[in-house]
Design an enzyme around this catalytic site. Structure first.
Site, mmCIF file in Angstrom:
data_model
loop_
_atom_site.group_PDB
_atom_site.id
_atom_site.type_symbol
_atom_site.label_atom_id
_atom_site.label_comp_id
_atom_site.label_asym_id
_atom_site.label_seq_id
_atom_site.Cartn_x
_atom_site.Cartn_y
_atom_site.Cartn_z
ATOM 1 N N LYS A 121 0.861 -1.183 0.000
ATOM 2 C CA LYS A 121 0.000 0.000 0.000
ATOM 3 C C LYS A 121 0.899 1.234 0.000
ATOM 4 C CE LYS A 121 -4.179 -1.855 0.386
ATOM 5 N NZ LYS A 121 -5.289 -1.586 -0.553
ATOM 6 N N LYS B 136 -13.333 -7.250 -9.072
ATOM 7 C CA LYS B 136 -13.887 -7.575 -7.756
ATOM 8 C C LYS B 136 -15.383 -7.757 -7.968
ATOM 9 C CE LYS B 136 -10.531 -5.133 -4.878
ATOM 10 N NZ LYS B 136 -10.303 -4.015 -3.937
HETATM 11 O O1 OSB Z 1 -7.896 -1.604 -2.503
HETATM 12 O O2 OSB Z 1 -7.545 -3.606 -2.978
HETATM 13 C C1 OSB Z 1 -7.981 -2.761 -2.191
HETATM 14 C C2 OSB Z 1 -8.955 -4.309 1.141
HETATM 15 C C3 OSB Z 1 -10.157 -3.685 1.365
HETATM 16 C C4 OSB Z 1 -10.637 -2.787 0.442
HETATM 17 C C5 OSB Z 1 -9.895 -2.478 -0.688
HETATM 18 C C6 OSB Z 1 -8.681 -3.112 -0.915
HETATM 19 C C7 OSB Z 1 -8.200 -4.034 0.018
HETATM 20 C C8 OSB Z 1 -6.939 -4.741 -0.109
HETATM 21 C C9 OSB Z 1 -6.829 -6.092 0.593
HETATM 22 O O3 OSB Z 1 -5.985 -4.304 -0.685
HETATM 23 C C10 OSB Z 1 -6.488 -7.192 -0.336
HETATM 24 C C11 OSB Z 1 -6.850 -8.550 0.218
HETATM 25 O O4 OSB Z 1 -7.963 -8.757 0.747
HETATM 26 O O5 OSB Z 1 -6.027 -9.465 0.117
HETATM 27 MG MG MG Z 2 -7.051 -1.624 -4.512
#
Ligand code: OSB
Ligand code: MG
Length: 354
Positions: free
Chosen positions: A164, A263
């Site tokens: 991140k 997603k």
């Molecule tokens: O931006 O991909 C994202 C988790 C919650 C909401 C958005 C995101 C994420 C993650 C977690 O990056 C990724 C995972 O669950 O392995």
């Molecule tokens: Mg993301």
């Protein structure tokens, strides 16, 4: 083969994360979700999971709001219906505006039920071929924890790690981490934290060696993403911006990105996602399957999606034990040698354990 949706049930799930998940958007310490169970006339069950969060920090939907929509709006549209094909579910929901996560949870349960009626694993039912699926993990948190967390992820077998980032992240430090692990594919996810007016904030990350940069700018900042794509060598990947096939077409038309994060919760389910997969294949746009700190029902659907031959990039697929002390499925999902074997049982192939 037609399937009657004889009954629909919901279960609330709530579990603490092993470790708080800290990003620019939100600190998540506990995850709530709603499990959807659809039943045919013989009592066979299909499972879905609503991935809306407790508060609207990632998408506009929430656990309480999505439950309201599922209970009072979507259930009356689906319950009692005789469906010829699982795409009928999305069609029945199409007059309801938005609420993709609520729709997806119920629609995905219907796909599971159809695959079970055919006696096929869901991944084969949707045309998937790839098993095992490569695993990928996300590493979040402050920079002093980063080196140790990356090392731990590599020791657990992961070969793809998502970091991140935000304008406050030290790009030079990330460059060192990436350079120290040539065998690992590193993604960067900014969750829209950069300002569209300041491309120079993002440029240092172009030198870090990431395989892609995910969602540097806000959901609606198409022009900023187009600018970034034109001025950077690292492929630009969109997550939050993509709610439908139309959004993917906009990305392509405006040259605002190279790669799409799929997603199913954000897209309203399997039917819309499969349309996007077809479009991306025709348009040579790469894809991968993203996670949202999900429980096993949702992950099992995601694994089936990632098994499609069109999906070439590694997604967010971590071990059940990464986020949870215990998952809500049996068996749990396990990463072995950086990969996850898909279940060969009918449907999603996992039992609900709540
Ligand atoms: O931006 O991909 C994202 C988790 C919650 C909401 C958005 C995101 C994420 C993650 C977690 O990056 C990724 C995972 O669950 O392995
Ligand atoms: Mg993301």
């Amino acid at each position: 083969m037609a399937v009657r949706i004889a009954d629909i049930k919901f279960h609330k799930v709530e579990k603490p994360l092993n470790q708080p998940f800290v990003t620019v958007l939100q600190k998540v310490e506990e995850r709530e979700a709603t499990v959807v169970v659809v039943q045919d006339a013989e009592g066979q069950e299909g499972y879905g999971e609503c991935v809306a969060f407790s508060t609207p920090w990632y998408t506009a939907e929430t656990v309480v709001g999505s439950r309201f929509v599922m209970d009072t709006v979507l259930t009356p549209l689906l319950k009692g219906q005789l469906l010829d094909h699982p795409t009928d579910a999305a069609r029945l929901f199409s007059k309801v505006k938005g609420n993709q996560m609520a729709k997806a949870a119920m629609e995905m349960a219907v796909w599971d039920l159809f695959a079970k009626q055919k006696g096929m694993p869901l991944y084969e039912y949707v045309g998937g071929v790839q098993s095992p699926v490569p695993a990928g993990v996300v590493v979040a948190g402050s920079s002093d924890q980063l080196v140790g967390n990356v090392k731990a992820a590599i020791e657990s077998g992961y070969r793809r790690i998502k970091l991140k980032i935000s304008p406050a992240t030290d790009a030079a430090m990330l460059k060192k981490i990436v350079a120290a692990h040539a065998e690992i594919s590193f993604y960067a996810d900014a969750n829209g934290s950069f300002s569209g007016l300041a491309l120079e904030e993002l440029l240092p990350f172009d030198e870090a060696g990431f395989a892609l940069i995910e969602q540097p700018y806000g959901e609606q900042e198409w022009a900023a993403h187009r600018m970034a794509r034109a001025n950077m060598k690292t492929p630009i990947c969109l997550d939050e911006s993509i709610h439908s096939l139309e959004d993917v077409q906009r990305m392509a038309n405006q040259q605002a990105g190279d790669i799409v994060v799929l997603k199913m919760g954000r897209l309203g389910g399997w039917a819309e996602t499969l349309k996007i997969v077809e479009f991306c294949k025709q348009s040579q746009i790469e894809m991968w399957v993203g996670g949202m700190i999900e429980f096993g029902i949702s992950k099992a659907h995601n694994l089936a999606l990632a098994s499609l031959p069109e999906i070439k990039l590694t997604g967010d697929f971590s071990d059940s034990g990464h986020f949870w002390q215990t998952d809500i499925i049996s068996p749990e999902i396990h990463v072995e040698h950086g990969e996850i074997n898909l279940s060969e049982y009918p449907g999603i192939g996992y039992k609900l354990k709540i």
